[in-house]
Design a protein around this motif. Structure first.
Motif, mmCIF file in Angstrom:
data_model
loop_
_atom_site.group_PDB
_atom_site.id
_atom_site.type_symbol
_atom_site.label_atom_id
_atom_site.label_comp_id
_atom_site.label_asym_id
_atom_site.label_seq_id
_atom_site.Cartn_x
_atom_site.Cartn_y
_atom_site.Cartn_z
ATOM 1 N N ARG A 48 0.907 -1.101 -0.084
ATOM 2 C CA ARG A 48 -0.001 0.054 -0.013
ATOM 3 C C ARG A 48 0.892 1.219 0.060
ATOM 4 O O ARG A 48 0.571 2.120 -0.707
ATOM 5 C CB ARG A 48 -1.043 -0.023 1.031
ATOM 6 C CG ARG A 48 -1.922 1.205 1.204
ATOM 7 C CD ARG A 48 -2.868 1.057 2.504
ATOM 8 N NE ARG A 48 -3.557 -0.254 2.650
ATOM 9 C CZ ARG A 48 -3.411 -0.896 3.661
ATOM 10 N NH1 ARG A 48 -2.364 -0.847 4.725
ATOM 11 N NH2 ARG A 48 -4.066 -2.110 3.606
ATOM 12 N N ALA A 49 2.064 1.167 0.875
ATOM 13 C CA ALA A 49 2.853 2.419 0.776
ATOM 14 C C ALA A 49 3.580 2.517 -0.664
ATOM 15 O O ALA A 49 3.525 3.900 -0.999
ATOM 16 C CB ALA A 49 4.060 2.084 1.849
ATOM 17 N N GLU A 50 3.767 1.641 -1.345
ATOM 18 C CA GLU A 50 4.495 1.688 -2.420
ATOM 19 C C GLU A 50 3.599 2.100 -3.622
ATOM 20 O O GLU A 50 3.967 2.869 -4.453
ATOM 21 C CB GLU A 50 5.185 0.245 -3.008
ATOM 22 C CG GLU A 50 6.397 -0.057 -2.157
ATOM 23 C CD GLU A 50 7.667 0.816 -2.307
ATOM 24 O OE1 GLU A 50 7.564 1.412 -3.434
ATOM 25 O OE2 GLU A 50 8.191 1.004 -1.457
ATOM 26 N N TRP A 51 2.191 1.755 -3.456
ATOM 27 C CA TRP A 51 1.387 2.155 -4.118
ATOM 28 C C TRP A 51 1.158 3.769 -4.238
ATOM 29 O O TRP A 51 1.020 4.530 -5.316
ATOM 30 C CB TRP A 51 0.050 1.399 -3.930
ATOM 31 C CG TRP A 51 -1.166 1.969 -4.970
ATOM 32 C CD1 TRP A 51 -2.163 2.620 -4.728
ATOM 33 C CD2 TRP A 51 -1.444 1.440 -6.424
ATOM 34 N NE1 TRP A 51 -2.898 2.774 -5.608
ATOM 35 C CE2 TRP A 51 -2.663 2.088 -6.850
ATOM 36 C CE3 TRP A 51 -0.541 0.524 -7.078
ATOM 37 C CZ2 TRP A 51 -3.106 1.766 -8.041
ATOM 38 C CZ3 TRP A 51 -1.145 0.046 -8.466
ATOM 39 C CH2 TRP A 51 -2.307 0.868 -8.705
ATOM 40 N N ILE A 52 1.040 4.258 -2.819
ATOM 41 C CA ILE A 52 0.790 5.560 -2.622
ATOM 42 C C ILE A 52 1.994 6.407 -3.262
ATOM 43 O O ILE A 52 1.710 7.486 -3.797
ATOM 44 C CB ILE A 52 0.468 5.822 -1.009
ATOM 45 C CG1 ILE A 52 -0.731 5.316 -0.666
ATOM 46 C CG2 ILE A 52 0.537 7.279 -0.713
ATOM 47 C CD1 ILE A 52 -1.104 5.144 0.892
ATOM 48 N N LYS A 53 3.222 5.944 -2.764
ATOM 49 C CA LYS A 53 4.263 6.612 -3.456
ATOM 50 C C LYS A 53 4.179 6.666 -4.851
ATOM 51 O O LYS A 53 4.599 7.740 -5.502
ATOM 52 C CB LYS A 53 5.618 6.027 -3.012
ATOM 53 C CG LYS A 53 5.911 6.305 -1.377
ATOM 54 C CD LYS A 53 7.301 5.750 -0.996
ATOM 55 C CE LYS A 53 7.457 4.196 -1.259
ATOM 56 N NZ LYS A 53 8.637 3.900 -0.904
ATOM 57 N N PHE A 54 3.978 5.428 -5.524
ATOM 58 C CA PHE A 54 4.058 5.488 -6.972
ATOM 59 C C PHE A 54 3.059 6.422 -7.721
ATOM 60 O O PHE A 54 3.498 7.080 -8.639
ATOM 61 C CB PHE A 54 3.620 4.165 -7.412
ATOM 62 C CG PHE A 54 3.836 3.714 -8.975
ATOM 63 C CD1 PHE A 54 5.043 3.426 -9.367
ATOM 64 C CD2 PHE A 54 2.711 3.562 -9.511
ATOM 65 C CE1 PHE A 54 5.016 3.231 -11.076
ATOM 66 C CE2 PHE A 54 2.830 3.257 -10.801
ATOM 67 C CZ PHE A 54 3.992 3.263 -11.636
ATOM 68 N N TRP A 55 1.907 6.635 -6.992
ATOM 69 C CA TRP A 55 0.767 7.337 -7.720
ATOM 70 C C TRP A 55 1.058 8.899 -7.148
ATOM 71 O O TRP A 55 0.022 9.683 -7.675
ATOM 72 C CB TRP A 55 -0.411 6.859 -7.640
ATOM 73 C CG TRP A 55 -0.762 5.729 -8.343
ATOM 74 C CD1 TRP A 55 -0.506 4.360 -8.240
ATOM 75 C CD2 TRP A 55 -0.813 5.637 -10.011
ATOM 76 N NE1 TRP A 55 -0.677 3.504 -9.422
ATOM 77 C CE2 TRP A 55 -0.889 4.428 -10.434
ATOM 78 C CE3 TRP A 55 -1.025 6.661 -10.908
ATOM 79 C CZ2 TRP A 55 -1.043 4.053 -11.910
ATOM 80 C CZ3 TRP A 55 -1.052 6.370 -12.101
ATOM 81 C CH2 TRP A 55 -1.171 5.085 -12.819
ATOM 82 N N SER A 56 1.505 9.332 -6.229
ATOM 83 C CA SER A 56 1.692 10.614 -5.509
ATOM 84 C C SER A 56 2.743 11.550 -6.454
ATOM 85 O O SER A 56 2.787 12.645 -5.915
ATOM 86 C CB SER A 56 1.923 10.459 -4.340
ATOM 87 O OG SER A 56 3.215 9.870 -3.873
ATOM 88 N N VAL A 57 3.728 11.002 -7.302
ATOM 89 C CA VAL A 57 4.521 11.628 -8.121
ATOM 90 C C VAL A 57 4.094 12.024 -9.392
ATOM 91 O O VAL A 57 3.335 11.102 -9.920
ATOM 92 C CB VAL A 57 5.866 11.118 -7.948
ATOM 93 C CG1 VAL A 57 6.445 11.018 -6.699
ATOM 94 C CG2 VAL A 57 5.944 9.841 -8.594
ATOM 95 N N ARG A 58 4.374 13.160 -9.801
ATOM 96 C CA ARG A 58 3.541 13.591 -11.071
ATOM 97 C C ARG A 58 4.082 13.056 -12.452
ATOM 98 O O ARG A 58 3.758 12.684 -13.549
ATOM 99 C CB ARG A 58 3.977 15.061 -11.414
ATOM 100 C CG ARG A 58 3.088 16.004 -10.537
ATOM 101 C CD ARG A 58 3.098 17.697 -10.896
ATOM 102 N NE ARG A 58 4.603 17.874 -10.068
ATOM 103 C CZ ARG A 58 4.959 19.114 -10.278
ATOM 104 N NH1 ARG A 58 4.390 20.132 -10.968
ATOM 105 N NH2 ARG A 58 6.057 19.346 -9.585
ATOM 106 N N SER A 59 5.448 12.257 -12.142
ATOM 107 C CA SER A 59 5.761 11.609 -13.237
ATOM 108 C C SER A 59 5.215 10.313 -13.691
ATOM 109 O O SER A 59 5.296 10.140 -14.791
ATOM 110 C CB SER A 59 7.386 11.142 -13.030
ATOM 111 O OG SER A 59 7.273 10.332 -11.788
#
Length: 277
Positions: free
Chosen positions: A31-42
């Motif tokens: 879940r943490a990796e999913w949030i980090k993955f989609w929280s950056v604009r790239s």
């Protein structure tokens, strides 16, 4: 300072979590990796670029080549063009894969990640699941969009393709598989070098330059080197028929590609585990 009888020193084990705090499981890490993955604009920009290049260029090429295919002046079959845009869209999958790892080292976020989840193998597995799942879904949807748009122009000239035609359905699913694999390959290279520009330079040069130049090697060396290069071996599964008839069969080539990706991932894991963040 007054020391009470209840005061004590807590011995921290670097391989365990803070006492009294629930250790995160794999679901928490995922879940943490999913949030980090989609929280950056790239990430959304890379996904948009993948869809635009993959589907858009396929439609454009089919629109331009349809008349030549119909009158027989084109030397390649219509099936060779129906996922053509994915050959360019793979660049965005490579960029996204590299950034999943190198951006955290660039910002220092990797230290917070490994503090929250000391088990580095679990972090690597969660990153791989998030990345490959996203690229498989986006890659497959992009290939289907390109097929629907490009096939509309082919059908107008009487050379359209059905999903039941040889290799078409396999190529649509194979596009998603190849995007997932090439993204993971770039992420593994990112683990080794920990720098975005270096990771992108290595992967793009390996696929787009070295992969096309090894054919210049003499005799069987050149023939087999061309077949076994990661981009050549893996991309065959993403097209109904390859422009190069000398490459490996689709599923054999994809198996070779998966083995090559696995080797690079296994090489990157000890680096993640042993080197300081």
């Amino acid at each position: 300072m007054t020391v009470t009888e209840h005061s004590r020193t807590v011995d921290l084990d670097p391989n365990r979590h803070v006492p009294g705090v629930r250790r995160p499981g794999f679901t928490d890490t995922l879940r943490a990796e999913w949030i980090k993955f989609w929280s950056v604009r790239s990430t959304p920009w890379s996904v948009v670029a993948l869809v635009a290049l993959g589907a858009g260029l396929t439609v454009l090429v089919c629109a331009l080549i349809a008349a030549d295919l119909a009158d027989g002046s084109a030397s390649d079959p219509a099936r060779a063009f129906i996922t053509w845009g994915m050959t360019v869209a793979q660049i965005t999958a490579i960029v996204l894969g590299a950034l999943v790892v190198t951006s955290e080292y660039g910002t220092g976020m990797i230290r917070a990640t490994l503090t929250a989840t000391p088990r580095r193998g679990r972090v690597l597995a969660a990153k791989a699941v998030v990345l490959t799942t996203t690229l498989f879904v986006v890659g497959t949807v992009t290939a289907v969009l390109g097929y629907l748009g490009g096939n509309w122009f082919l059908q107008r000239e009487g050379v359209g393709l059905a999903l039941s035609d040889d290799g078409v359905l396999r190529a649509l699913l194979g596009s998603g598989l190849y995007m997932a694999g090439i993204g993971l390959f770039a992420a593994a290279v990112g683990l080794l070098v920990r720098h975005t520009a270096a990771a992108l330079s290595i992967v793009l040069a390996l696929l787009l330059v070295v992969g096309n130049m090894v054919v210049l090697l003499p005799g069987a060396w050149g023939e087999w080197a061309t077949k076994l290069m990661p981009g050549n071996a893996g991309s065959v599964v993403a097209t109904p028929v390859s422009f190069d008839p000398n490459l490996l069969d689709p599923w054999i080539g994809f198996a070779v590609f998966c083995a090559e990706v696995a080797v690079v991932v296994l090489a990157g894991y000890p680096v993640l585990r042993r080197r300081d963040a």
